[in-house]
Design a protein around this motif. Structure first.
Motif, PDB file in Angstrom:
ATOM      1  N   ALA A   2       0.857  -1.191   0.000  1.00  0.00           N
ATOM      2  CA  ALA A   2       0.000   0.000   0.000  1.00  0.00           C
ATOM      3  C   ALA A   2       0.890   1.237   0.000  1.00  0.00           C
ATOM      4  N   PRO A   3       1.525   1.543  -1.127  1.00  0.00           N
ATOM      5  CA  PRO A   3       2.503   2.627  -1.157  1.00  0.00           C
ATOM      6  C   PRO A   3       1.889   4.010  -1.076  1.00  0.00           C
ATOM      7  N   LEU A   4       0.622   4.150  -1.450  1.00  0.00           N
ATOM      8  CA  LEU A   4      -0.007   5.468  -1.487  1.00  0.00           C
ATOM      9  C   LEU A   4      -1.337   5.429  -0.755  1.00  0.00           C
ATOM     10  N   ASP A   5      -1.751   6.596  -0.275  1.00  0.00           N
ATOM     11  CA  ASP A   5      -3.033   6.692   0.412  1.00  0.00           C
ATOM     12  C   ASP A   5      -4.176   6.526  -0.582  1.00  0.00           C
ATOM     13  N   ARG A   6      -5.320   6.209  -0.034  1.00  0.00           N
ATOM     14  CA  ARG A   6      -6.516   6.075  -0.871  1.00  0.00           C
ATOM     15  C   ARG A   6      -6.890   7.437  -1.426  1.00  0.00           C
ATOM     16  N   PRO A   7      -7.177   7.537  -2.719  1.00  0.00           N
ATOM     17  CA  PRO A   7      -7.472   8.840  -3.328  1.00  0.00           C
ATOM     18  C   PRO A   7      -8.853   9.341  -2.946  1.00  0.00           C
ATOM     19  N   PRO A   8      -9.105  10.645  -3.168  1.00  0.00           N
ATOM     20  CA  PRO A   8     -10.443  11.199  -2.920  1.00  0.00           C
ATOM     21  C   PRO A   8     -11.446  10.647  -3.926  1.00  0.00           C
ATOM     22  N   PRO A   9     -12.732  11.013  -3.782  1.00  0.00           N
ATOM     23  CA  PRO A   9     -13.741  10.569  -4.758  1.00  0.00           C
ATOM     24  C   PRO A   9     -13.446  11.100  -6.159  1.00  0.00           C
ATOM     25  N   LEU A  10     -14.099  10.490  -7.135  1.00  0.00           N
ATOM     26  CA  LEU A  10     -13.835  10.811  -8.534  1.00  0.00           C
ATOM     27  C   LEU A  10     -14.120  12.274  -8.853  1.00  0.00           C
ATOM     28  N   GLU A  11     -15.214  12.822  -8.374  1.00  0.00           N
ATOM     29  CA  GLU A  11     -15.563  14.206  -8.698  1.00  0.00           C
ATOM     30  C   GLU A  11     -14.510  15.175  -8.172  1.00  0.00           C
ATOM     31  N   ALA A  12     -13.987  14.907  -6.997  1.00  0.00           N
ATOM     32  CA  ALA A  12     -12.920  15.756  -6.462  1.00  0.00           C
ATOM     33  C   ALA A  12     -11.660  15.654  -7.308  1.00  0.00           C
ATOM     34  N   LEU A  13     -11.370  14.465  -7.793  1.00  0.00           N
ATOM     35  CA  LEU A  13     -10.207  14.295  -8.658  1.00  0.00           C
ATOM     36  C   LEU A  13     -10.371  15.050  -9.969  1.00  0.00           C
ATOM     37  N   LEU A  14     -11.566  15.010 -10.548  1.00  0.00           N
ATOM     38  CA  LEU A  14     -11.815  15.731 -11.799  1.00  0.00           C
ATOM     39  C   LEU A  14     -11.658  17.235 -11.602  1.00  0.00           C
TER      40      LEU A  14
END
Length: 418
Positions: A225-237
């Motif tokens: 698990a090298p990276l944290d879980r990303p935010p939701p898709l809309e926040a990423l967009l």
């Protein structure tokens, strides 16, 4: 006679094969005292890699080219002397001509230059981002190749121990000659695979060495698990539209092209020249002079430049729109890939140990005579395949996370939150 000859071959070949497998296993861990982690690789690439000046040089080039077009013209000083003969005293003219941009063309060019400077900054950020993700990809490739080489070396060592065991049992008459031949063939094949995997790992580390600007002896193992879980898709967009460097550079390029189109439209009338100075007539009378030089746009109305600037503005606007659509598509695809890989959980972590346990049990039962040769070879081959698949699964998880960060416009180790 033939039987005895083969027995001698078994005795001669046992120890070199075991030694070869052991050397392959040790070679994959050369430099393990200081393995290169992903963070170390990125830091070395920034500090001493040959790509560290690439982004700054490209940005400086863009800014320099724009300054050529937007810089102000210099005033012109003129000194003339007329009737320079012994019979008549001369007339002398001392004039200064100052170009004036009454149409505001140069103002638009200066604004375009500022947009070009912003574009150059985003271009530099995009280049640095691309380089860091290339370094990360090279590190993953080297680490995965090392893991495959270790699995191949372990496979060769395990099969060589079976070949030694069957050779001893053949000499005792406990197994048929074909069984001893079969395990030796499998051991030889595993040794070849281990040697090839060791070469692949060396080449992958050499490719990584080019990026980091120095020799890489070994890399750190892949993390589950090298990276944290990303935010939701809309926040990423939303974040990709705001921070992805190549998209922002395309937007600034469109702004720059629109301002250049405005400048060329204003360029129908060239700069007028305001002229002022002194005149000395016959060497005795000094008078002031004033004049205006106005170019008449009769034959050249800057039509070609206006057409080119209009076409470039259309192209830049279309490129910016296309890149915005591509950014959204890449973020959605990378997020979907991340979700698919993350859904597997820790399967890649627990898979290899379970396969090794199965192979170990199969070898033990075979030595006790409770299993067949086919079963133990199949279990051993499955253990190798599973170890490789587990390493590839960890690499796929890391690649999915890094691809999502690249799609959003973040460096490999940047946090998700601003």
């Amino acid at each position: 006679m033939v039987r005895g000859h083969r027995t001698i071959l078994y005795r001669v070949s046992i120890f070199p094969r075991a030694l070869l497998a052991l050397l392959c296993l040790v070679a994959t861990g050369v430099g393990a005292q200081s393995p290169l982690s992903l963070a170390d690789a990125l830091a070395r690439a920034r500090a001493s890699g040959p790509w560290r000046d690439l982004a700054g040089a490209r940005g400086a080039l863009t800014r320099g080219l724009q300054r050529v077009e937007s810089q102000l013209p210099n005033p012109v000083f003129e000194f003339r002397r007329e009737r320079n003969t012994p019979q008549l005293r001369p007339d002398e003219f001392r004039e200064i001509a100052l170009p004036l941009d009454l149409t505001g063309r140069r103002v638009a060019l200066v604004q375009a230059g500022r947009a070009a400077a912003r574009r150059a900054a985003w271009d530099s950020a995009a280049v640095r981002l691309d380089v860091e993700h290339d370094v990360a990809e090279a590190w993953i490739a080297a680490t995965l190749a090392t893991a495959v080489a270790e699995a191949a070396a372990a496979q060769a060592l395990a099969l060589d121990s079976l070949a030694i065991f069957d050779a001893a049992r053949f000499r005792e008459g406990a197994v048929a000659e074909v069984a001893a031949l079969r395990t030796r063939v499998e051991s030889d094949r595993a040794a070849l695979v281990a040697a090839a995997a060791r070469g692949d790992a060396a080449r992958a580390r050499a490719a990584l060495s080019v990026w980091v600007g120095g020799t890489v002896a070994a890399t750190a193992p892949l993390d589950a698990a090298p990276l944290d879980r990303p935010p939701p898709l809309e926040a990423l967009l939303t974040r990709a539209a705001a921070t992805r460097p190549d998209a922002r550079a395309a937007q600034e390029a469109a702004t720059q092209a629109a301002l250049r189109r405005t400048a060329e439209r204003r360029g129908i009338l060239s700069d007028i020249q305001l002229v002022g100075g002194l005149k000395t007539t016959a060497g005795i009378a000094n008078t002031g002079l004033f004049g205006v030089v106005v170019p008449m746009p009769l034959f050249n109305q800057n039509g070609g430049n206006r057409d080119v600037a209009a076409a470039e503005a259309r192209l830049a606007s279309a490129d910016a729109l296309a890149l915005a659509l591509r950014v959204e598509a890449e973020v959605r695809a990378a997020h979907e890939a991340w979700v698919a890989v993350a859904a597997l959980g820790d399967a890649a972590v627990t898979l290899a140990p379970r396969a090794d346990d199965v192979a170990g049990i199969a070898r033990a039962t075979y030595r006790e005579g409770a299993s067949t040769l086919t079963a133990v070879l199949e279990a051993q081959r499955a253990a190798y395949d599973v170890r490789v698949a587990a390493a590839e699964g960890l690499a796929a998880r890391l690649r999915a996370a890094l691809d999502l960060k690249a799609a959003v416009g973040l460096a490999p180790l940047d946090p998700w939150s601003p």
